[in-house]
Design a protein around this motif. Sequence first.
Motif, PDB file in Angstrom:
ATOM      1  N   TYR A 131       0.880  -1.168   0.000  1.00 17.57           N
ATOM      2  CA  TYR A 131       0.000   0.000   0.000  1.00 17.57           C
ATOM      3  C   TYR A 131       0.918   1.218   0.000  1.00 17.57           C
ATOM      4  O   TYR A 131       1.687   1.408   0.940  1.00 17.57           O
ATOM      5  CB  TYR A 131      -0.906  -0.038   1.235  1.00 17.57           C
ATOM      6  CG  TYR A 131      -2.052   0.947   1.214  1.00 17.57           C
ATOM      7  CD1 TYR A 131      -2.207   1.870   0.189  1.00 17.57           C
ATOM      8  CD2 TYR A 131      -2.989   0.951   2.238  1.00 17.57           C
ATOM      9  CE1 TYR A 131      -3.258   2.766   0.185  1.00 17.57           C
ATOM     10  CE2 TYR A 131      -4.045   1.842   2.247  1.00 17.57           C
ATOM     11  CZ  TYR A 131      -4.165   2.743   1.223  1.00 17.57           C
ATOM     12  OH  TYR A 131      -5.204   3.637   1.238  1.00 17.57           O
ATOM     13  N   HIS A 134       0.299   7.135   1.971  1.00 18.59           N
ATOM     14  CA  HIS A 134      -1.014   7.791   1.986  1.00 18.59           C
ATOM     15  C   HIS A 134      -1.304   8.303   3.393  1.00 18.59           C
ATOM     16  O   HIS A 134      -0.623   7.917   4.352  1.00 18.59           O
ATOM     17  CB  HIS A 134      -2.102   6.794   1.566  1.00 18.59           C
ATOM     18  CG  HIS A 134      -2.266   5.690   2.567  1.00 18.59           C
ATOM     19  ND1 HIS A 134      -1.446   4.587   2.600  1.00 18.59           N
ATOM     20  CD2 HIS A 134      -3.121   5.534   3.607  1.00 18.59           C
ATOM     21  CE1 HIS A 134      -1.798   3.792   3.585  1.00 18.59           C
ATOM     22  NE2 HIS A 134      -2.810   4.355   4.240  1.00 18.59           N
ATOM     23  N   ASP A 136      -4.470   8.352   6.153  1.00 20.92           N
ATOM     24  CA  ASP A 136      -5.765   7.695   6.370  1.00 20.92           C
ATOM     25  C   ASP A 136      -6.894   8.722   6.352  1.00 20.92           C
ATOM     26  O   ASP A 136      -8.043   8.380   6.095  1.00 20.92           O
ATOM     27  CB  ASP A 136      -5.767   6.936   7.708  1.00 20.92           C
ATOM     28  CG  ASP A 136      -5.032   5.612   7.584  1.00 20.92           C
ATOM     29  OD1 ASP A 136      -4.638   5.245   6.459  1.00 20.92           O
ATOM     30  OD2 ASP A 136      -4.851   4.951   8.617  1.00 20.92           O
ATOM     31  N   HIS A 195       1.882   7.224   5.731  1.00 19.69           N
ATOM     32  CA  HIS A 195       2.445   5.888   5.966  1.00 19.69           C
ATOM     33  C   HIS A 195       2.168   4.986   4.772  1.00 19.69           C
ATOM     34  O   HIS A 195       1.355   5.312   3.906  1.00 19.69           O
ATOM     35  CB  HIS A 195       1.869   5.281   7.252  1.00 19.69           C
ATOM     36  CG  HIS A 195       0.387   5.177   7.233  1.00 19.69           C
ATOM     37  ND1 HIS A 195      -0.432   6.261   7.467  1.00 19.69           N
ATOM     38  CD2 HIS A 195      -0.442   4.135   6.964  1.00 19.69           C
ATOM     39  CE1 HIS A 195      -1.683   5.883   7.357  1.00 19.69           C
ATOM     40  NE2 HIS A 195      -1.732   4.598   7.048  1.00 19.69           N
TER      41      HIS A 195
HETATM   42 FE   FE2 Z   1      -3.340   3.627   6.163  1.00 19.51          FE
END
Ligand code: FE2
Length: 229
Positions: A131, A134, A136, A195
């Motif tokens: 991932y 980004h 959250d 993160h």
């Molecule tokens: Fe996240």
Amino acid sequence: MFYDHNAVVMDLTSKRQRALSCRYSTGGGNPRLMYAPVKEEVEWDEPRIIRYHDIISDSETEILKNISRPQLSRSETTRGVSKTRTAQGVFLEEDTIVVAPISQRIADITGLSMDSAEELYVQNYGIGGRYEPHYDEWDNENGRIATFLIYMSDVEIGGATVFPEVGIALKPKKGSAVFWYNLHKNGNVDLYTEHAGCPVLRGNKWVANKWICEFGQEFRRPCSLSYGE
Ligand SMILES: [Fe+2]
Ligand SMILES: O=C(O)CCC(=O)C(=O)O
């Protein structure tokens, strides 16, 4: 954007480790934790990132994985199926077996209300699953004030959760969870909370995310009018 996560992280994490601290926590005197305090380890000071150890049992993780497996679908973001997040996930309803007790535990540990939180989001990353960096939360009403990320597996190689802005790597450790606030007390996004989930190189990574939202936290985490807080 490409980050050499391992290079950034190994360097800075090793320096930081000297200041780490651990303690038993009762979530500020929560009766449910008085006799079974939770093991709390400070992973980073600013933003404050806390690791809680042994907060979910092996049998609970097995149940969650078994329930999730048949329902998994490619993770999406607000823009649809995601190229930046190559994992499969599922939101589990609160009345799913073991889910409600886990929410209660998160409420006890963090002191935050789960009333406006999102459902538990279980994710599985295979080899190469990742991932990209980004936040959250960005700009939503009832935004994700905090993230409680539960590791439901160890990962042999890769799969760390990294914070490129601060240079820290959190290694998945089965049964543990990490917690941080995405928003400052004044409601602004904490820009250091960017993160990413590093690619899994060997093994299989399972996590469960509980995104805790702003509504209902007014007295639990009061706002601040100070610019920097
Ligand atoms: Fe996240
Ligand atoms: O898998 C990880 O380590 C991070 C997951 C994450 O950041 C997310 O699902 O928002």
